[in-house]
Design a protein around this motif. Structure first.
Motif, short mmCIF file in Angstrom:
data_model
loop_
_atom_site.label_atom_id
_atom_site.label_comp_id
_atom_site.label_asym_id
_atom_site.label_seq_id
_atom_site.Cartn_x
_atom_site.Cartn_y
_atom_site.Cartn_z
N UNK A 1 0.85 -1.18 0.00
CA UNK A 1 0.00 0.00 0.00
C UNK A 1 0.89 1.23 0.00
N UNK A 2 0.63 2.15 -0.93
CA UNK A 2 1.42 3.37 -1.02
C UNK A 2 0.54 4.60 -1.14
N UNK A 3 1.18 5.75 -1.29
CA UNK A 3 0.44 7.00 -1.41
C UNK A 3 -0.48 6.96 -2.62
N UNK A 4 -1.62 7.56 -2.50
CA UNK A 4 -2.73 7.70 -3.45
C UNK A 4 -3.53 6.41 -3.66
N UNK A 5 -3.17 5.32 -2.98
CA UNK A 5 -3.97 4.11 -3.05
C UNK A 5 -5.23 4.28 -2.22
N UNK A 6 -6.31 3.62 -2.65
CA UNK A 6 -7.57 3.62 -1.91
C UNK A 6 -7.58 2.38 -1.03
N UNK A 7 -7.91 2.59 0.23
CA UNK A 7 -7.92 1.50 1.22
C UNK A 7 -9.24 1.50 1.98
N UNK A 8 -9.49 0.39 2.66
CA UNK A 8 -10.63 0.27 3.57
C UNK A 8 -10.12 -0.20 4.92
N UNK A 9 -10.78 0.23 5.97
CA UNK A 9 -10.39 -0.16 7.32
C UNK A 9 -10.86 -1.59 7.60
N UNK A 10 -9.96 -2.39 8.16
CA UNK A 10 -10.27 -3.78 8.53
C UNK A 10 -10.92 -3.87 9.91
N UNK A 11 -10.92 -2.76 10.65
CA UNK A 11 -11.53 -2.69 11.97
C UNK A 11 -11.89 -1.23 12.23
N UNK A 12 -12.73 -0.94 13.22
CA UNK A 12 -13.05 0.46 13.52
C UNK A 12 -11.79 1.24 13.89
N UNK A 13 -11.71 2.49 13.42
CA UNK A 13 -10.57 3.36 13.67
C UNK A 13 -11.08 4.63 14.33
N UNK A 14 -10.44 5.03 15.44
CA UNK A 14 -10.86 6.22 16.19
C UNK A 14 -10.74 7.47 15.33
N UNK A 15 -11.80 8.26 15.33
CA UNK A 15 -11.80 9.53 14.60
C UNK A 15 -10.86 10.52 15.28
N UNK A 16 -10.19 11.34 14.50
CA UNK A 16 -9.39 12.44 15.03
C UNK A 16 -10.29 13.66 15.16
N UNK A 17 -11.09 13.91 14.12
CA UNK A 17 -12.07 15.02 14.13
C UNK A 17 -13.41 14.46 14.56
N UNK A 18 -13.86 14.83 15.72
CA UNK A 18 -15.16 14.38 16.21
C UNK A 18 -15.03 13.16 17.10
N UNK A 19 -16.16 12.73 17.63
CA UNK A 19 -16.19 11.59 18.55
C UNK A 19 -16.48 10.31 17.80
N UNK B 1 -14.85 1.50 6.10
CA UNK B 1 -14.71 2.88 5.67
C UNK B 1 -13.56 2.98 4.70
N UNK B 2 -13.78 3.65 3.56
CA UNK B 2 -12.73 3.80 2.56
C UNK B 2 -12.11 5.19 2.63
N UNK B 3 -10.83 5.26 2.28
CA UNK B 3 -10.11 6.51 2.25
C UNK B 3 -8.91 6.40 1.32
N UNK B 4 -8.19 7.50 1.18
CA UNK B 4 -7.02 7.56 0.30
C UNK B 4 -5.78 7.79 1.14
N UNK B 5 -4.73 7.01 0.87
CA UNK B 5 -3.47 7.17 1.57
C UNK B 5 -2.81 8.46 1.08
N UNK B 6 -2.51 9.37 2.01
CA UNK B 6 -1.90 10.64 1.65
C UNK B 6 -0.45 10.74 2.12
N UNK B 7 -0.05 9.91 3.07
CA UNK B 7 1.35 9.87 3.53
C UNK B 7 1.69 8.44 3.88
N UNK B 8 2.92 8.05 3.53
CA UNK B 8 3.40 6.70 3.77
C UNK B 8 4.51 6.75 4.81
N UNK B 9 4.25 6.16 5.97
CA UNK B 9 5.23 6.13 7.05
C UNK B 9 5.75 4.70 7.28
N UNK B 10 5.83 3.93 6.21
CA UNK B 10 6.30 2.55 6.32
C UNK B 10 5.22 1.64 6.85
#
Length: 74
Positions: free
Chosen positions: A8-26, A33-42
């Motif tokens: 998995x690298x930057x700009x790839x589309x991924x889905x969460x394999x388990x619930x992930x705590x929100x940073x914005x909001x509760x 949930x699907x999202x786009x990788x914007x930074x790769x930290x290994x």
């Protein structure tokens, strides 16, 4: 025949394999949930969660083992 690893690298589309705590909001982003990788930290990736209009809703840093590759763009 050897297995091909699809890292998995930057700009790839991924889905969460388990619930992930929100940073914005509760609460959590639910499994699937699907999202786009914007930074790769290994072994961790920063994932942008956006709405249907493309507006960013949240950015979360997730261990790679909790991500499923949906679309490869990198």
């Amino acid at each position: 025949m050897s297995a091909v690893e699809h890292a998995i690298g930057e700009v790839d589309v991924v889905a969460f394999e388990r619930p992930i705590k929100k940073i914005e909001g509760d609460g959590n982003w639910p499994t699937g949930t699907e999202g786009t990788v914007v930074s790769d930290y290994g072994d961790h990736k920063e994932v942008e969660i956006s709405n249907d209009s493309g507006e960013a809703l949240d950015y979360v840093i997730v261990p790679v083992e909790q991500l499923k590759l949906i679309e490869k763009h990198s």
